[in-house]
Design a protein around this motif. Sequence first.
Motif, PDB file in Angstrom:
ATOM      1  N   PRO A  93      25.394 -13.416  -0.283  1.00  0.00           N
ATOM      2  CA  PRO A  93      26.533 -12.504  -0.421  1.00  0.00           C
ATOM      3  C   PRO A  93      26.227 -11.065  -0.051  1.00  0.00           C
ATOM      4  O   PRO A  93      27.133 -10.235   0.062  1.00  0.00           O
ATOM      5  CB  PRO A  93      26.877 -12.604  -1.913  1.00  0.00           C
ATOM      6  N   LEU A  94      24.934 -10.727   0.158  1.00  0.00           N
ATOM      7  CA  LEU A  94      24.526  -9.341   0.392  1.00  0.00           C
ATOM      8  C   LEU A  94      24.418  -9.024   1.877  1.00  0.00           C
ATOM      9  O   LEU A  94      23.785  -9.760   2.639  1.00  0.00           O
ATOM     10  CB  LEU A  94      23.182  -9.064  -0.271  1.00  0.00           C
ATOM     11  N   ALA A  95      25.033  -7.915   2.262  1.00  0.00           N
ATOM     12  CA  ALA A  95      24.839  -7.350   3.596  1.00  0.00           C
ATOM     13  C   ALA A  95      24.551  -5.866   3.401  1.00  0.00           C
ATOM     14  O   ALA A  95      25.406  -5.130   2.881  1.00  0.00           O
ATOM     15  CB  ALA A  95      26.078  -7.547   4.461  1.00  0.00           C
ATOM     16  N   ALA A  96      23.373  -5.436   3.780  1.00  0.00           N
ATOM     17  CA  ALA A  96      22.980  -4.053   3.517  1.00  0.00           C
ATOM     18  C   ALA A  96      22.226  -3.471   4.700  1.00  0.00           C
ATOM     19  O   ALA A  96      21.419  -4.155   5.339  1.00  0.00           O
ATOM     20  CB  ALA A  96      22.099  -3.970   2.266  1.00  0.00           C
ATOM     21  N   THR A  97      22.495  -2.222   4.968  1.00  0.00           N
ATOM     22  CA  THR A  97      21.676  -1.437   5.893  1.00  0.00           C
ATOM     23  C   THR A  97      21.334  -0.132   5.184  1.00  0.00           C
ATOM     24  O   THR A  97      22.174   0.420   4.464  1.00  0.00           O
ATOM     25  CB  THR A  97      22.406  -1.142   7.217  1.00  0.00           C
ATOM     26  N   PHE A  98      20.131   0.325   5.367  1.00  0.00           N
ATOM     27  CA  PHE A  98      19.760   1.616   4.785  1.00  0.00           C
ATOM     28  C   PHE A  98      18.700   2.278   5.641  1.00  0.00           C
ATOM     29  O   PHE A  98      18.042   1.642   6.470  1.00  0.00           O
ATOM     30  CB  PHE A  98      19.317   1.489   3.329  1.00  0.00           C
ATOM     31  N   ARG A  99      18.567   3.575   5.444  1.00  0.00           N
ATOM     32  CA  ARG A  99      17.669   4.382   6.257  1.00  0.00           C
ATOM     33  C   ARG A  99      16.727   5.152   5.353  1.00  0.00           C
ATOM     34  O   ARG A  99      17.142   5.748   4.357  1.00  0.00           O
ATOM     35  CB  ARG A  99      18.467   5.340   7.139  1.00  0.00           C
ATOM     36  N   THR A 100      15.451   5.128   5.713  1.00  0.00           N
ATOM     37  CA  THR A 100      14.456   5.858   4.941  1.00  0.00           C
ATOM     38  C   THR A 100      14.236   7.249   5.529  1.00  0.00           C
ATOM     39  O   THR A 100      14.464   7.496   6.714  1.00  0.00           O
ATOM     40  CB  THR A 100      13.113   5.104   4.917  1.00  0.00           C
ATOM     41  N   GLY A 101      13.793   8.145   4.652  1.00  0.00           N
ATOM     42  CA  GLY A 101      13.465   9.506   5.057  1.00  0.00           C
ATOM     43  C   GLY A 101      12.016   9.813   4.764  1.00  0.00           C
ATOM     44  O   GLY A 101      11.148   8.944   4.839  1.00  0.00           O
ATOM     45  N   GLY A 102      11.749  11.050   4.380  1.00  0.00           N
ATOM     46  CA  GLY A 102      10.378  11.481   4.141  1.00  0.00           C
ATOM     47  C   GLY A 102       9.818  11.010   2.816  1.00  0.00           C
ATOM     48  O   GLY A 102      10.504  10.398   1.991  1.00  0.00           O
ATOM     49  N   ARG A 103       8.550  11.330   2.619  1.00  0.00           N
ATOM     50  CA  ARG A 103       7.884  11.010   1.362  1.00  0.00           C
ATOM     51  C   ARG A 103       8.241  12.054   0.305  1.00  0.00           C
ATOM     52  O   ARG A 103       8.186  13.253   0.580  1.00  0.00           O
ATOM     53  CB  ARG A 103       6.374  11.003   1.536  1.00  0.00           C
ATOM     54  N   PRO A 104       8.530  11.627  -0.930  1.00  0.00           N
ATOM     55  CA  PRO A 104       8.587  12.585  -2.042  1.00  0.00           C
ATOM     56  C   PRO A 104       7.158  12.964  -2.417  1.00  0.00           C
ATOM     57  O   PRO A 104       6.194  12.374  -1.917  1.00  0.00           O
ATOM     58  CB  PRO A 104       9.271  11.778  -3.146  1.00  0.00           C
ATOM     59  N   PRO A 105       6.982  13.943  -3.294  1.00  0.00           N
ATOM     60  CA  PRO A 105       5.618  14.313  -3.700  1.00  0.00           C
ATOM     61  C   PRO A 105       4.785  13.126  -4.191  1.00  0.00           C
ATOM     62  O   PRO A 105       3.586  13.044  -3.888  1.00  0.00           O
ATOM     63  CB  PRO A 105       5.858  15.335  -4.819  1.00  0.00           C
ATOM     64  N   LEU A 106       5.418  12.193  -4.922  1.00  0.00           N
ATOM     65  CA  LEU A 106       4.670  11.036  -5.399  1.00  0.00           C
ATOM     66  C   LEU A 106       4.174  10.190  -4.233  1.00  0.00           C
ATOM     67  O   LEU A 106       3.056   9.650  -4.268  1.00  0.00           O
ATOM     68  CB  LEU A 106       5.548  10.188  -6.323  1.00  0.00           C
ATOM     69  N   GLY A 107       4.987  10.076  -3.187  1.00  0.00           N
ATOM     70  CA  GLY A 107       4.564   9.321  -2.018  1.00  0.00           C
ATOM     71  C   GLY A 107       3.334   9.922  -1.360  1.00  0.00           C
ATOM     72  O   GLY A 107       2.437   9.205  -0.905  1.00  0.00           O
ATOM     73  N   LEU A 108       3.286  11.250  -1.310  1.00  0.00           N
ATOM     74  CA  LEU A 108       2.121  11.924  -0.741  1.00  0.00           C
ATOM     75  C   LEU A 108       0.865  11.632  -1.562  1.00  0.00           C
ATOM     76  O   LEU A 108      -0.217  11.403  -1.005  1.00  0.00           O
ATOM     77  CB  LEU A 108       2.361  13.431  -0.678  1.00  0.00           C
ATOM     78  N   LEU A 109       1.017  11.614  -2.876  1.00  0.00           N
ATOM     79  CA  LEU A 109      -0.124  11.312  -3.744  1.00  0.00           C
ATOM     80  C   LEU A 109      -0.581   9.871  -3.572  1.00  0.00           C
ATOM     81  O   LEU A 109      -1.785   9.591  -3.471  1.00  0.00           O
ATOM     82  CB  LEU A 109       0.249  11.574  -5.204  1.00  0.00           C
ATOM     83  N   LEU A 110       0.375   8.940  -3.532  1.00  0.00           N
ATOM     84  CA  LEU A 110       0.024   7.527  -3.395  1.00  0.00           C
ATOM     85  C   LEU A 110      -0.704   7.267  -2.078  1.00  0.00           C
ATOM     86  O   LEU A 110      -1.682   6.511  -2.031  1.00  0.00           O
ATOM     87  CB  LEU A 110       1.281   6.665  -3.468  1.00  0.00           C
ATOM     88  N   ALA A 111      -0.216   7.877  -1.001  1.00  0.00           N
ATOM     89  CA  ALA A 111      -0.803   7.642   0.315  1.00  0.00           C
ATOM     90  C   ALA A 111      -2.225   8.196   0.408  1.00  0.00           C
ATOM     91  O   ALA A 111      -2.997   7.773   1.281  1.00  0.00           O
ATOM     92  CB  ALA A 111       0.077   8.258   1.397  1.00  0.00           C
TER      93      ALA A 111
END
Length: 204
Positions: A93-111
């Motif tokens: 039943p699901l149809a989805a499209t989405f777009r990613t952007g930049g890293r939040p501060p947590l993303g920078l730490l994780l990477a």
Amino acid sequence: MTGTTTTLDRFDGHIAGLGTAAGLRVVVGRWRRSPLGAFTDVMAERPDGHRLLLAPGPAVAEFVAATYTFDEVRVVPVAATVDGPRWTVRAGPLAATFRTGGRPPLGLLLAAVPTPLATSIPWVSAIDVVARRVLPGVRTRGSATGDRDEFYCARDMHRIVAASVAWDGVDQGALTPVDPPVRFGFGSTPAGPSVVRVTTLIRR
């Protein structure tokens, strides 16, 4: 005297979590490597709290349903394609499209955390204390159903900045946080819509 055998299953891929103005919350797991091969599955919680697993085959449905809690399990065609920042997901039943952007501060730490450390159980267990304090609803370790222990080794994060989601052909409205948190297991995805690069370890 009978010994106990412990199995550690490793799933490498991405988890996308987002909410909609209509109250539908969706979690997409896109796994490039796992004991079940490469696959995509979808967990959805409807506004009334009904929790569904949309799985691409019986083996995935059996394993995931034995690890998490659902009110309904459906085996349906599930596909996710990624073209740069654009995701397209189709699952029953699901149809989805989405777009990613930049890293939040947590993303920078994780990477910045080296992979061997980021995917070690002692590290994941230690940072669970921090995750509980700074990310409401998020846990990095806990007990799953079926006498299983689960460890989420987050390795990167990008924001989801735009989305179009339909359920049974009905538009679900604007992108919103994952609020309230989803209730499939011991923890939720981050409230802010995001795609997390993750290694999930399941000890059983």
